[in-house]
Design a protein around this motif. Structure first.
Motif, mmCIF file in Angstrom:
data_model
loop_
_atom_site.group_PDB
_atom_site.id
_atom_site.type_symbol
_atom_site.label_atom_id
_atom_site.label_comp_id
_atom_site.label_asym_id
_atom_site.label_seq_id
_atom_site.Cartn_x
_atom_site.Cartn_y
_atom_site.Cartn_z
ATOM 1 N N UNK A 1 0.425 -1.052 0.233
ATOM 2 C CA UNK A 1 -0.246 0.084 0.279
ATOM 3 C C UNK A 1 0.945 1.149 0.140
ATOM 4 N N UNK A 2 2.028 1.567 0.569
ATOM 5 C CA UNK A 2 3.029 2.012 0.541
ATOM 6 C C UNK A 2 3.227 2.692 -0.730
ATOM 7 N N UNK A 3 4.211 1.468 -0.925
ATOM 8 C CA UNK A 3 4.391 1.100 -2.572
ATOM 9 C C UNK A 3 3.868 2.132 -3.868
ATOM 10 N N UNK A 4 2.207 1.267 -3.308
ATOM 11 C CA UNK A 4 0.732 2.345 -4.374
ATOM 12 C C UNK A 4 0.990 3.907 -3.825
ATOM 13 N N UNK A 5 0.439 3.945 -2.985
ATOM 14 C CA UNK A 5 0.457 5.539 -2.610
ATOM 15 C C UNK A 5 1.698 6.057 -3.126
ATOM 16 N N UNK A 6 2.583 5.830 -3.254
ATOM 17 C CA UNK A 6 4.188 6.766 -3.829
ATOM 18 C C UNK A 6 3.533 6.922 -5.274
ATOM 19 N N UNK A 7 3.652 6.173 -5.700
ATOM 20 C CA UNK A 7 3.177 5.677 -7.065
ATOM 21 C C UNK A 7 2.474 7.403 -7.595
ATOM 22 N N UNK A 8 1.099 6.449 -7.258
ATOM 23 C CA UNK A 8 -0.041 7.766 -7.262
ATOM 24 C C UNK A 8 0.012 9.002 -6.405
ATOM 25 N N UNK A 9 1.356 8.967 -6.180
ATOM 26 C CA UNK A 9 1.653 10.459 -5.942
ATOM 27 C C UNK A 9 2.552 11.524 -6.862
ATOM 28 N N UNK A 10 3.115 10.077 -7.475
ATOM 29 C CA UNK A 10 3.984 10.789 -8.134
ATOM 30 C C UNK A 10 3.503 10.627 -9.451
ATOM 31 N N UNK A 11 2.697 10.110 -10.009
ATOM 32 C CA UNK A 11 1.631 10.840 -10.873
ATOM 33 C C UNK A 11 0.986 11.519 -10.795
ATOM 34 N N UNK B 1 6.200 13.168 -2.194
ATOM 35 C CA UNK B 1 6.165 11.495 -2.405
ATOM 36 C C UNK B 1 6.724 10.640 -1.535
ATOM 37 N N UNK B 2 7.153 10.476 -0.509
ATOM 38 C CA UNK B 2 7.897 9.170 0.316
ATOM 39 C C UNK B 2 7.739 9.397 1.374
ATOM 40 N N UNK B 3 6.909 10.286 1.656
ATOM 41 C CA UNK B 3 6.973 10.205 3.744
ATOM 42 C C UNK B 3 5.470 9.718 3.792
ATOM 43 N N UNK C 1 -3.393 8.929 4.082
ATOM 44 C CA UNK C 1 -4.143 9.260 3.240
ATOM 45 C C UNK C 1 -5.339 7.550 3.057
ATOM 46 N N UNK C 2 -4.459 6.759 3.679
ATOM 47 C CA UNK C 2 -4.703 5.153 3.551
ATOM 48 C C UNK C 2 -6.007 5.761 4.969
ATOM 49 N N UNK C 3 -4.989 6.013 6.018
ATOM 50 C CA UNK C 3 -6.611 5.719 7.128
ATOM 51 C C UNK C 3 -7.916 6.941 7.132
ATOM 52 N N UNK C 4 -7.541 7.465 5.435
ATOM 53 C CA UNK C 4 -8.588 7.966 5.417
ATOM 54 C C UNK C 4 -9.567 7.634 4.269
ATOM 55 N N UNK C 5 -8.683 6.753 3.822
ATOM 56 C CA UNK C 5 -9.874 5.643 2.953
ATOM 57 C C UNK C 5 -10.454 4.855 3.223
ATOM 58 N N UNK C 6 -10.110 4.569 4.741
ATOM 59 C CA UNK C 6 -10.182 3.065 5.419
ATOM 60 C C UNK C 6 -11.335 3.456 6.636
ATOM 61 N N UNK C 7 -11.696 4.955 6.947
ATOM 62 C CA UNK C 7 -12.786 5.202 7.210
ATOM 63 C C UNK C 7 -14.082 5.887 6.481
ATOM 64 N N UNK D 1 -7.912 13.102 -3.024
ATOM 65 C CA UNK D 1 -8.058 13.797 -1.450
ATOM 66 C C UNK D 1 -6.792 14.812 -1.843
ATOM 67 N N UNK D 2 -5.984 14.125 -2.419
ATOM 68 C CA UNK D 2 -4.266 15.165 -3.040
ATOM 69 C C UNK D 2 -5.140 16.793 -3.578
ATOM 70 N N UNK D 3 -6.403 16.940 -4.719
ATOM 71 C CA UNK D 3 -6.979 17.699 -5.069
ATOM 72 C C UNK D 3 -7.317 17.959 -4.177
#
Length: 539
Positions: free
Chosen positions: A264-274, A314-316, A323-329, A384-386
């Protein structure tokens, strides 16, 4: 013989010929005399030999000496002039070489006499234009090449048979000057035969002879990551890089026993990059986009920084956690998909139904979810980024498409009123004093100052620092009220950290909140020692 091609420089001038027995006046009055003279000159044996010599020189590409030909021309003319011109009763012309002659003085000062084509012909100097296009990249300078080969020889001196993958990292870091977590990708790029070993010659062939050495850092990383024959980078190209980062970075060591959250961390970093780099929205990052973004600088920083959370681009890990916890909620049934009813709860019901409908109509961005009416984790990451940083250009483009109902590239007062009507109704429901749309419209135009009256373009929004507030006014009630009251805490926070973006400040606040909630939950479960431990993520 064809003589139609004779140029102006080759026409016989009666003054240049200096015929002693012929008056210039009589020659001009009787042009047939010049034709007769030319015909007789062509019939002379000397002329025939001269013409033949010129033709032979032209065929053999021999340079023609104009002064030599002119000398032969004068000799041929002077030795065979007909007697009718020699015995004319007109007086001779003034000597050309007399210093006291006015004619001599005029000709000496004349530029045409100094540069007469009958006297000399100079060949133009050839300018050598250096090569400026290289199909496979500019080759490295000689000094740089020799320096690199010397370092490579030093590294490979103790490894005659070659380097294995774990030994190759020092080459990646010190010779190639690349982030160390790119080492496995670079290794496999060179070791095309999958032998598990890279020899000195194989590395020299790829890095030096392949002109990688002379490229800038962005071009090097781009060529290492992209697949053969592709002119872009996809999300899959970044997956090996994130896998190596998770396996080696000390700031992510606590995740090594939880492969699910590593993924999930790797996916989130890639999403933020794109989200930030792929401005075209095609899902493919070009070299130009990579150079224009700040990803390369972030890669260098994460390679030098042990605390992953200090690399906020990107990497924090903390940003991923938020992001993940907001989605999980929001994902009540935890099927990793959310619908309209889930998203309407975001931010304590901050959004209007109309803007949520526009999001699920996939106008701002096409969903990657294959289930109709459902938003995937990737779609939520973009949302959420937007939503939390409306000052960024990707966010402005995202929300502009939502408000532009007609899709004509402008936002009109009617379109803004359509979204604000629901805001007005919500203010009335919570007994908040409503603000009329006419007043809001004047406020919006005062903040944006559009080039054209009664409409706002995307360029108008990008040119204003207050553009994000426009969208909050139209569909986010909580942020609209915060903007109206001008929360002094937020103002002070912005002044203390002017380099942080709205997203950075939001992620910082949310991570503290989520961490405290996690701590309270652990205490309620009987773990009283949690207060003596430093705050860290539950993953």
């Amino acid at each position: 013989m064809d003589i139609d091609g004779v140029t102006d420089a080759q026409i016989l001038d009666h003054e240049l010929l200096q015929l002693p027995g012929l008056s210039p006046v009589s020659l001009k009055a009787n042009p047939h005399i010049a034709d007769e003279l030319f015909s007789q000159w062509l019939s002379l044996p000397e002329t025939g030999r001269l013409v033949k010599s010129l033709i032979d020189d032209a065929k053999s590409s021999t340079p023609v000496s104009a002064s030599k030909n002119c000398t032969n021309l004068n000799v041929a003319c002077g030795s065979a002039l007909p007697s009718v011109f020699m015995n004319s009763g007109t007086p001779p012309l003034s000597p050309r070489g007399s210093p006291g002659s006015p004619r001599f003085s005029r000709q000496k000062a004349s530029p045409s006499s100094l540069h007469s084509p009958l006297k000399s012909v100079r060949e133009p100097k050839r300018q050598l234009i250096p090569q400026f296009y290289f199909q496979h990249g500019r080759p490295p300078a000689k000094e740089l090449r020799e320096q690199c080969i010397s370092m490579v020889d030093q590294f490979f001196s103790n490894y005659i048979d070659g380097l294995h993958m774990d030994e190759f990292k020092s080459i990646t870091k010190e010779v190639c000057k690349l982030p160390s977590f790119l080492s496995p990708v670079l290794f496999r790029k060179i070791d095309t035969s999958c032998t598990g070993i890279i020899t000195r010659d194989a590395f020299i062939k790829y890095w030096v002879d392949g002109h990688m050495l002379a490229m800038d850092l962005a071009s090097q990383i781009y060529n290492i990551l992209r697949q053969p024959g592709c002119k872009y980078l996809t999300q899959a190209d970044f997956k090996p890089v994130l896998d190596e980062l998770l396996a080696t970075h000390p700031g992510l060591e606590f995740l090594r026993n939880t492969p699910e959250f590593q993924e999930r961390y790797a996916e989130t970093v890639i999403y933020r990059i794109f989200y930030y780099i792929n401005r075209s929205g095609t899902g493919c990052i070009t070299l130009r986009e990579l150079k224009r973004g700040n990803l390369i600088a972030a890669m260098q920083q994460v390679d030098e920084e042990d605390d992953i959370n200090k690399v906020i681009r990107y990497f924090s890990y903390e940003h991923f956690y938020v992001i993940y916890c907001r989605f999980w909620e929001l994902d009540g049934d935890h099927d990793f998909l959310i619908d309209k009813e889930n998203l309407i709860k975001y931010g304590n019901h901050a959004l209007t139904y109309r803007i949520v409908d526009r999001i699920f109509s996939q106008v701002p961005r096409k969903f990657t979810s294959k289930v109709e009416g459902k938003m995937s984790y990737e779609d939520f990451a973009y949302f959420i980024l937007a939503e939390e940083d409306k000052s960024s250009e990707p966010s402005l483009e995202y929300w502009f498409k939502c408000i532009d109902l007609v899709g004509d590239g402008v936002i009109t007062p009617n379109e803004m009123q359509f979204f604000y009507e629901e805001q007005l109704h919500r203010m009335e429901c919570i007994t908040q004093e409503p603000v009329l749309f006419e007043d809001i419209l004047c406020q919006i135009f005062d903040m944006i100052k559009p080039e054209k009256e009664n409409c706002i373009t995307l360029q108008d929004l990008k040119a204003s620092k207050l553009s994000g507030n426009i969208f909050n006014i139209l569909f986010n009630l909580n942020k609209f009220m915060a903007f109206e009251t001008r929360d002094p805490f937020l103002i002070r926070q912005e002044r203390e950290n002017p380099t942080l973006t709205e997203w950075d400040r939001f992620a910082q606040r949310e991570y503290v909140r989520l961490s405290m909630e996690e701590d309270v939950e652990e205490v309620s479960n009987g773990s009283a020692d949690v207060w003596d431990e430093p705050l860290e993520s539950p993953f």
